[in-house]
Design a protein around this motif. Structure first.
Motif, PDB file in Angstrom:
ATOM      1  N   GLY A 119      -3.893  20.703   6.512  1.00  0.00           N
ATOM      2  CA  GLY A 119      -4.870  21.314   5.624  1.00  0.00           C
ATOM      3  C   GLY A 119      -6.290  20.916   5.960  1.00  0.00           C
ATOM      4  N   GLN A 120      -7.219  21.488   5.203  1.00  0.00           N
ATOM      5  CA  GLN A 120      -8.643  21.213   5.395  1.00  0.00           C
ATOM      6  C   GLN A 120      -9.358  21.310   4.051  1.00  0.00           C
ATOM      7  N   LEU A 121     -10.323  20.425   3.866  1.00  0.00           N
ATOM      8  CA  LEU A 121     -11.112  20.437   2.640  1.00  0.00           C
ATOM      9  C   LEU A 121     -12.256  21.420   2.746  1.00  0.00           C
ATOM     10  N   ARG A 122     -12.450  22.203   1.689  1.00  0.00           N
ATOM     11  CA  ARG A 122     -13.638  23.048   1.529  1.00  0.00           C
ATOM     12  C   ARG A 122     -14.221  22.710   0.171  1.00  0.00           C
ATOM     13  N   GLY A 123     -15.136  21.749   0.148  1.00  0.00           N
ATOM     14  CA  GLY A 123     -15.636  21.264  -1.129  1.00  0.00           C
ATOM     15  C   GLY A 123     -14.510  20.530  -1.851  1.00  0.00           C
ATOM     16  N   GLN A 124     -14.217  20.965  -3.085  1.00  0.00           N
ATOM     17  CA  GLN A 124     -13.119  20.350  -3.852  1.00  0.00           C
ATOM     18  C   GLN A 124     -11.822  21.140  -3.736  1.00  0.00           C
ATOM     19  N   ALA A 125     -11.810  22.120  -2.850  1.00  0.00           N
ATOM     20  CA  ALA A 125     -10.584  22.890  -2.615  1.00  0.00           C
ATOM     21  C   ALA A 125      -9.915  22.394  -1.337  1.00  0.00           C
ATOM     22  N   LEU A 126      -8.609  22.210  -1.402  1.00  0.00           N
ATOM     23  CA  LEU A 126      -7.836  21.829  -0.223  1.00  0.00           C
ATOM     24  C   LEU A 126      -7.015  23.029   0.213  1.00  0.00           C
ATOM     25  N   LEU A 127      -7.336  23.525   1.382  1.00  0.00           N
ATOM     26  CA  LEU A 127      -6.667  24.699   1.937  1.00  0.00           C
ATOM     27  C   LEU A 127      -5.426  24.258   2.702  1.00  0.00           C
ATOM     28  N   LEU A 128      -4.250  24.707   2.258  1.00  0.00           N
ATOM     29  CA  LEU A 128      -3.005  24.418   2.977  1.00  0.00           C
ATOM     30  C   LEU A 128      -2.883  25.406   4.131  1.00  0.00           C
ATOM     31  N   GLN A 129      -2.931  24.884   5.362  1.00  0.00           N
ATOM     32  CA  GLN A 129      -2.989  25.746   6.541  1.00  0.00           C
ATOM     33  C   GLN A 129      -1.652  25.899   7.255  1.00  0.00           C
ATOM     34  N   GLY A 130      -0.746  24.950   7.077  1.00  0.00           N
ATOM     35  CA  GLY A 130       0.521  25.069   7.788  1.00  0.00           C
ATOM     36  C   GLY A 130       1.516  24.010   7.383  1.00  0.00           C
ATOM     37  N   LEU A 131       2.767  24.275   7.685  1.00  0.00           N
ATOM     38  CA  LEU A 131       3.861  23.314   7.500  1.00  0.00           C
ATOM     39  C   LEU A 131       4.652  23.265   8.793  1.00  0.00           C
ATOM     40  N   ARG A 132       4.913  22.059   9.284  1.00  0.00           N
ATOM     41  CA  ARG A 132       5.666  21.911  10.526  1.00  0.00           C
ATOM     42  C   ARG A 132       6.827  20.956  10.309  1.00  0.00           C
ATOM     43  N   LEU A 133       7.926  21.206  11.006  1.00  0.00           N
ATOM     44  CA  LEU A 133       9.136  20.400  10.864  1.00  0.00           C
ATOM     45  C   LEU A 133       9.451  19.686  12.172  1.00  0.00           C
ATOM     46  N   PHE A 134       9.881  18.431  12.056  1.00  0.00           N
ATOM     47  CA  PHE A 134      10.244  17.621  13.230  1.00  0.00           C
ATOM     48  C   PHE A 134      11.617  17.017  12.983  1.00  0.00           C
ATOM     49  N   ASP A 135      12.576  17.321  13.882  1.00  0.00           N
ATOM     50  CA  ASP A 135      13.918  16.791  13.677  1.00  0.00           C
ATOM     51  C   ASP A 135      14.192  15.529  14.488  1.00  0.00           C
ATOM     52  N   THR A 136      13.146  14.979  15.142  1.00  0.00           N
ATOM     53  CA  THR A 136      13.256  13.682  15.820  1.00  0.00           C
ATOM     54  C   THR A 136      12.008  12.849  15.542  1.00  0.00           C
ATOM     55  N   LEU A 137      12.165  11.529  15.560  1.00  0.00           N
ATOM     56  CA  LEU A 137      11.006  10.638  15.416  1.00  0.00           C
ATOM     57  C   LEU A 137      10.057  10.808  16.599  1.00  0.00           C
ATOM     58  N   ALA A 138      10.622  10.990  17.799  1.00  0.00           N
ATOM     59  CA  ALA A 138       9.788  11.138  18.998  1.00  0.00           C
ATOM     60  C   ALA A 138       8.909  12.385  18.904  1.00  0.00           C
ATOM     61  N   GLY A 139       9.445  13.464  18.320  1.00  0.00           N
ATOM     62  CA  GLY A 139       8.666  14.693  18.173  1.00  0.00           C
ATOM     63  C   GLY A 139       7.449  14.485  17.293  1.00  0.00           C
ATOM     64  N   LEU A 140       7.647  13.790  16.172  1.00  0.00           N
ATOM     65  CA  LEU A 140       6.501  13.483  15.306  1.00  0.00           C
ATOM     66  C   LEU A 140       5.531  12.549  16.017  1.00  0.00           C
ATOM     67  N   GLY A 141       6.081  11.549  16.709  1.00  0.00           N
ATOM     68  CA  GLY A 141       5.226  10.596  17.417  1.00  0.00           C
ATOM     69  C   GLY A 141       4.335  11.279  18.437  1.00  0.00           C
ATOM     70  N   ASP A 142       4.887  12.248  19.165  1.00  0.00           N
ATOM     71  CA  ASP A 142       4.101  12.991  20.157  1.00  0.00           C
ATOM     72  C   ASP A 142       2.981  13.779  19.479  1.00  0.00           C
ATOM     73  N   GLU A 143       3.284  14.368  18.329  1.00  0.00           N
ATOM     74  CA  GLU A 143       2.280  15.148  17.599  1.00  0.00           C
ATOM     75  C   GLU A 143       1.138  14.245  17.128  1.00  0.00           C
ATOM     76  N   LEU A 144       1.475  13.082  16.589  1.00  0.00           N
ATOM     77  CA  LEU A 144       0.449  12.168  16.071  1.00  0.00           C
ATOM     78  C   LEU A 144      -0.417  11.602  17.193  1.00  0.00           C
ATOM     79  N   ALA A 145       0.155  11.458  18.380  1.00  0.00           N
ATOM     80  CA  ALA A 145      -0.562  10.834  19.504  1.00  0.00           C
ATOM     81  C   ALA A 145      -1.413  11.818  20.296  1.00  0.00           C
ATOM     82  N   ARG A 146      -1.322  13.118  19.955  1.00  0.00           N
ATOM     83  CA  ARG A 146      -2.186  14.083  20.656  1.00  0.00           C
ATOM     84  C   ARG A 146      -3.647  13.688  20.470  1.00  0.00           C
ATOM     85  N   PRO A 147      -4.528  13.968  21.457  1.00  0.00           N
ATOM     86  CA  PRO A 147      -5.924  13.514  21.362  1.00  0.00           C
ATOM     87  C   PRO A 147      -6.743  14.350  20.390  1.00  0.00           C
TER      88      PRO A 147
END
Length: 280
Positions: free
Chosen positions: A32-60
């Motif tokens: 999501g992203q903040l626009r003033g006091q509104a939080l815009l929900l932009q997407g939902l993603r699913l990860f079925d492995t810890l490594a998959g989430l880890g790779d996403e978090l480590a992206r630059p």
């Protein structure tokens, strides 16, 4: 304590975590992203492995994230076990232990204590209403810490009050401990809105999810943020009887609240071994 971004444009994430994700029970990440006091929900993603989430978090990429797992252990427990009292050294020790050994040591600690006071607690557990971070069942938050913290360290994240992180220029990643139950209880009281058990996925819980989303959209919580989302996304959140997607959104809201505040909304003094739950 580092001051926060004070930025409405910074990418925000909320993560409903599992220490043993699978296709049936994946980790859910809300964007999501903040626009003033509104939080815009932009997407939902699913990860079925810890490594998959880890790779996403480590992206630059920079982000401020709210993560539904504990970042620290109770100081009382750490001292009793003779473990390191520096947070990074403690995490390196703890995360290298097999889960069976963790369970055995924690169970022995609990066995030596009186009924009603078996578990050691962190200072934030009472104000947040959260489970003690040494619990290994229902929910197994001790294993969530064991699986989750290494992913944050690998991503070079700043954990305010605990760990300075690794900053690559302005590509800053900030991890805040979140707890969806804190925000849900504020708006629903003791009403349950989710269950992983098919037999308990009742109409009452469906109505509770609708009521919770309506309150979030109207900005009725003390966080003062209004959730903005599409009709299709609202239907998706209501339909998820496990509540995982909604929990990721609750973590996202807590991250957004912290991102708006000096010191990431954390108390001026927190135990540098235990950490704190944002907005508690």
């Amino acid at each position: 304590m580092h001051s926060s971004a004070q930025s409405t444009g910074l990418p925000l994430i909320g993560v409903d975590f599992s220490s043993s994700p699978s296709k049936r029970k994946p980790i859910t990440l809300a964007q999501g992203q903040l626009r003033g006091q509104a939080l815009l929900l932009q997407g939902l993603r699913l990860f079925d492995t810890l490594a998959g989430l880890g790779d996403e978090l480590a992206r630059p990429e920079p982000w401020v994230g709210g993560f539904d797992f504990p970042f620290g252990l109770p100081r009382e427990l750490v001292l009793a076990l003779g473990w390191p009292t520096d947070w990074l050294a403690l995490m390196q020790h703890y995360c290298a232990l097999p889960r069976a050994q963790i369970r055995a040591q924690f169970a022995a600690f609990c066995a030596a204590r009186p009924v009603g006071g078996k578990f050691a607690h962190r200072a934030c557990d009472l104000p947040a209403g959260s489970s003690p971070s040494m619990k290994w069942v229902n929910p197994p938050v001790a294993y969530m810490l064991h699986a989750g913290v290494p992913l944050l360290l690998r991503a070079g994240a700043l954990l305010p009050g605990l760990h300075a992180g690794l900053h690559f220029g302005d590509r800053r990643r900030v991890a805040l401990e979140a707890y969806p139950g804190l925000l849900a209880r504020e708006l629903l009281g003791r009403r349950s809105y989710k269950s992983d058990e098919r037999a308990k996925q009742t109409d009452e819980r469906l109505i509770a999810r609708k009521d919770l989303l309506e309150a979030l959209e109207q900005g009725r919580s003390r966080l003062g943020l209004r959730l903005k989302l599409s009709h299709a996304r609202r239907d998706e959140l209501v339909a998820d009887a496990s509540g995982d997607k909604l929990d990721a959104v609750l973590c996202l809201l807590q991250a957004a609240w912290g991102a708006q505040r000096e010191g990431w909304g954390l108390p001026a003094r927190i135990d540098p071994l235990e950490g704190w739950i944002v907005s508690a």
